[in-house]
Design an enzyme around this catalytic site. Structure first.
Site, short mmCIF file in Angstrom:
data_model
loop_
_atom_site.label_atom_id
_atom_site.label_comp_id
_atom_site.label_asym_id
_atom_site.label_seq_id
_atom_site.Cartn_x
_atom_site.Cartn_y
_atom_site.Cartn_z
N LEU A 81 -16.62 1.08 5.41
CA LEU A 81 -16.15 0.37 4.22
C LEU A 81 -16.62 -1.07 4.28
O LEU A 81 -16.74 -1.64 5.35
CB LEU A 81 -14.62 0.38 4.19
CG LEU A 81 -13.94 1.72 3.97
CD1 LEU A 81 -12.46 1.62 4.33
CD2 LEU A 81 -14.11 2.17 2.53
N GLU A 112 -3.75 2.17 0.56
CA GLU A 112 -3.16 2.76 1.77
C GLU A 112 -3.45 1.89 2.98
O GLU A 112 -4.30 0.99 2.90
CB GLU A 112 -3.70 4.18 1.97
CG GLU A 112 -5.21 4.25 1.97
CD GLU A 112 -5.71 5.68 1.79
OE1 GLU A 112 -6.01 6.32 2.80
OE2 GLU A 112 -5.82 6.14 0.63
N LYS A 114 -4.99 0.58 6.46
CA LYS A 114 -6.23 0.85 7.21
C LYS A 114 -5.83 1.05 8.66
O LYS A 114 -5.49 0.10 9.37
CB LYS A 114 -7.20 -0.32 7.08
CG LYS A 114 -8.54 -0.01 7.73
CD LYS A 114 -9.59 -1.05 7.39
CE LYS A 114 -10.98 -0.59 7.82
NZ LYS A 114 -11.12 -0.37 9.25
N CYS A 438 20.88 -30.90 33.41
CA CYS A 438 19.45 -30.87 33.06
C CYS A 438 19.29 -31.10 31.56
O CYS A 438 19.79 -30.33 30.76
CB CYS A 438 18.86 -29.52 33.46
SG CYS A 438 17.16 -29.29 32.91
S1 IVH Z 1 -11.71 5.71 3.77
C1 IVH Z 1 -16.53 5.84 2.96
N1 IVH Z 1 -9.29 5.13 4.44
O1 IVH Z 1 -12.15 2.53 8.41
C2 IVH Z 1 -15.56 5.52 4.01
N2 IVH Z 1 -10.99 4.71 6.02
O2 IVH Z 1 -14.83 1.04 7.72
C3 IVH Z 1 -14.23 6.09 3.66
N3 IVH Z 1 -10.18 3.78 8.13
O3 IVH Z 1 -14.32 4.38 10.17
C4 IVH Z 1 -13.22 5.71 4.63
N4 IVH Z 1 -8.05 3.77 7.59
O4 IVH Z 1 -12.08 5.46 10.10
C5 IVH Z 1 -10.56 5.12 4.83
N5 IVH Z 1 -7.07 4.68 4.87
C6 IVH Z 1 -8.34 4.69 5.27
C7 IVH Z 1 -8.73 4.24 6.54
C8 IVH Z 1 -10.08 4.26 6.88
C9 IVH Z 1 -8.94 3.51 8.54
C10 IVH Z 1 -11.39 3.57 8.94
C11 IVH Z 1 -12.31 4.75 8.93
C12 IVH Z 1 -13.70 4.20 8.95
C13 IVH Z 1 -13.50 2.74 8.74
C14 IVH Z 1 -14.36 2.33 7.55
#
Ligand code: IVH
Length: 684
Positions: A81, A112, A114, A438
């Site tokens: 992302l 949501e 991350k 103290c």
């Molecule tokens: S969507 C096209 N949703 O972030 C990519 N990724 O930089 C779609 N990640 O390695 C990914 N939480 O493992 C998505 N709610 C979430 C996420 C998430 C963590 C991680 C994912 C990926 C990285 C992307």
């Protein structure tokens, strides 16, 4: 029923119960009932080995070790992302989405957390888990099916119906912080190396060649999207897709939310940011995805990232810096806390120059030396700490820290004792033996005395206390009640008006509830709850002062250690003198009645544990209401607990309650117990 049918029934039932337990936090069975089902399945499979199947929940324990992981080519690449840090970057993202879709008005997004874990892909054929793989370089990952099968939150067979015949689910494997802490405790006991953080521990567990090891590591999974899909029908929006995934048995974050426009995105970021520290797992930001899946396809990708989604990152909670020196802070009870003086570093959204090193043992355990490059951690509102040292960066002239033999503030001797609360096995604490001689202890004792939950003297902040003690105007809490306008108005940053306000606040503090007065005295190991119990039990200060060990230990919450602290405090002539001065005619009169419930109240003596986020009450407010009704609060769940009040994201305490069969209630049920209708609820 034929054996095959019974096997299918048992397997489906057990998977459903796994889902209820691990994903929904809402078990339908007791552990014993679950074990009985599991036992029956094991027995039947042992009798009929020909009917054993790979999707049976008995097959999660971990198969034979593998020589290596085979490569898996992802049918659809696993991309990353784009990141946004500032609000403007999010605004630019939203603008690009609107322009790309030629949309008017606000866009609907699915937002949501991350997750700070590891991306994986799970391939299902006809509803059965066939292959699980790591992300690898995005095009090719590693086949870790055997390991992933050991995760109870990953369905081996999909629940419900209507899944596409070929379905690839993507999501994140991670470890809950509480599980991580327990794992590290186990590592420590075994003398094994501890893991650095939950993410590393999860990564290590996932890449074990022996799945039996993975099976012993508490990994969890959250689904957040799809990979390649063939056949079947899918919902039209990402938010509906997440609902669908939940229906098929996947855990999805309960923090997911459909929001509208830039304002909705930023509000979500704020909300999750404020709840970050209370979540059971680490997150490093939030993710916004265009909700309409057809529109997502229209926007497509640039390079390695989608145009339809963005990660809005939180400030990092860890940063590297140099440890310039270690100094000593003297606490209210004289405990000497080593504090790291750091080269200023930006972490957790603020610039940090000091971080706690907790105590001497901790310094030894982490092998921290002056001159080291260290990892500083600041999570949520927690005090920044030195998490670990980068040994490879240690300079040749790094110096070991030695705890001083005398108090750096008052030069009294330093004594070492075990921390009473943690028993003999606990940490050794170095303490200044100077007591209220103290100045450091005096300042903190005064500050504690005046604090909101004690005597509640508004305006007596630490800067004022500091000056009052340094100028020797105030030595004990009793001196506060003798202060005059002249003394106060001459302090730095004090005008007549604020001096008058402070005098009024001091005057107004003269009728405290007895419990608060006891708490304000700052007796070691007597916190708010114990103070309340003491007030309730003895009813007056005189009776408390006269109590012996046997009488004290009759008070709930008071064991021999606490009783000894209380007796010690009241046998100290200096303390008795201060109390006498405080309570002299015209002085403080502790009030017995207020805030103490009659002992025959329905909740009298009932022990409550609060966990999770309640819908409209802060935990503080809920706790005050429980105590006002005569109930008691405890921090941990045991057989003695009468009720666990659980809100959203309740974690291990809820699990423990369920294990022990302690009744679990929600906010509504609590208010009903307290006889409060929601209209009377504070803040409603
Ligand atoms: S969507 C096209 N949703 O972030 C990519 N990724 O930089 C779609 N990640 O390695 C990914 N939480 O493992 C998505 N709610 C979430 C996420 C998430 C963590 C991680 C994912 C990926 C990285 C992307």
């Amino acid at each position: 029923m034929d054996v095959g049918d019974r096997l299918r029934t048992l397997r489906a039932a057990i998977e459903q119960h796994n889902h209820q337990y691990y994903d929904l936090d809402a078990p339908l069975l007791s552990d014993a009932e679950y074990d009985r089902l599991f036992g029956e399945l094991l027995a039947l499979e042992a009798e009929h080995p020909d009917l054993l199947s790979a999707d049976s929940p008995t097959q999660r324990v971990g198969g034979a070790p593998q020589p290596e992981f085979s490569p898996v080519a992802h049918a659809m690449p696993m991309l990353s992302l784009n990141n946004a840090f500032a609000d403007e970057e999010v605004a630019a993202f939203d603008r690009r989405v609107r322009e790309g879709l030629a949309a008017e008005g606000d866009i609907a997004y699915s937002a949501e957390p991350k997750f700070d874990g590891l991306a994986i892909s799970l391939a299902y054929e006809d509803g059965i888990l066939r292959r699980g793989a790591t992300r690898g370089d995005g095009s090719t990952g590693e086949d870790v099916t055997a390991n992933l099968r050991t995760l109870r939150s990953i369905p081996l067979r999909l629940l419900g119906s209507g899944w596409p015949p070929r379905l690839e689910v993507r999501g994140e494997v991670l470890m809950w912080r509480s599980d991580f802490a327990r794992l590290n405790e186990r590592q420590r006991e075994k003398g094994d190396k501890e893991f650095v953080n939950p993410r590393n521990a999860a990564a290590g567990a996932l890449r074990q060649l022996d799945p039996r090891i993975t099976a012993t590591r508490p990994l969890r999974f959250f689904a957040y999207g799809l990979g390649a899909v063939e056949g079947g029908h899918l919902p039209a929006t990402h938010s509906a897709l997440l609902e669908q995934l939940a229906g098929w048995g996947f855990p999805v974050a309960s923090e997911r939310r459909r929001v509208s426009g830039l304002a909705g995105l930023l509000a979500y970021y704020q909300e999750i940011g404020s709840r970050r520290a209370a979540l059971p797992y680490d997150i490093d930001g939030v993710v916004y995805k265009l909700d309409d899946l057809a529109a997502q396809a229209r926007l497509g990708f640039v390079a390695r990232a989608p145009r339809f989604a963005v990660a809005h990152k939180f400030p990092a909670e860890e940063a590297l810096t140099e440890l310039l020196d270690i100094s000593i802070q003297v606490g209210r009870t004289g405990a000497l806390t080593p504090v790291a003086r750091l080269k200023p570093v930006f972490v957790g959204g603020v610039t940090v120059t000091n971080a706690t090193l907790h105590n001497e043992d901790e310094i030894r355990r982490k092998d921290v030396r002056i001159g080291d490059t260290v990892v500083v951690r600041r999570a949520g509102d927690v005090i920044p700490e030195v998490a670990r040292v980068l040994l490879e960066k240690r300079p040749a002239d790094a110096r070991e820290f030695v705890m001083p033999q005398t108090c750096p503030v008052c030069a009294s001797s330093v004594v070492r004792s075990h921390d009473e609360k943690s028993g003999t096995g606990g940490t050794v604490v170095a303490r200044c033996s100077g007591g209220l001689f103290c100045p450091a202890q005096r300042k903190q004792a005064l500050w504690h005395f005046a604090s909101r939950r004690a005597m509640d003297i508004e305006g007596l902040g630490d800067k004022i206390v500091e000056q009052l003690v340094d100028l020797d105007i105030v030595r004990t809490p009793a001196d506060l009640y003798r202060l005059g306008l002249l003394a106060l108005a001459n302090l730095e940053r004090m005008a007549d008006k604020s001096a008058n306000n402070l005098l009024a606040a001091i005057e107004n503090s003269k009728r405290p509830p007895l419990a608060r007065f006891i708490y304000a005295l700052g007796i070691r190991n007597v916190g708010e709850t114990t103070a309340r119990e003491l007030a309730r039990h003895f009813g007056s200060l005189e009776r408390l002062l006269a109590a012996d060990d046997a009488q004290l230990t009759q008070v709930p919450d008071v064991g021999p250690t606490v009783a000894q602290c209380i007796r010690q405090f009241f046998s100290e002539p200096h303390n008795l003198e201060v109390i006498a001065q405080l309570c002299a005619p015209g002085g403080v009169v502790p009030q017995q009645a207020e805030g103490v419930a009659p002992v025959d109240s329905a909740l009298a003596g009932k022990i409550f544990v609060l966990t999770g986020t309640l819908p409209s009450l802060t935990r503080d407010a809920a706790g005050q209401m429980i105590m006002a009704a005569g109930g008691k609060l405890s921090a941990s769940v045991s057989k003695k607990t009468d009720f666990v009040v659980a809100g959203s994201e309740a974690g291990s305490k809820l699990e423990k309650a369920q294990q022990l069969g302690v009744p679990v209630i929600d906010q509504g049920q609590l208010l009903a117990l307290l006889n409060v209708s929601s209209a009377e609820e504070p803040g409603a």
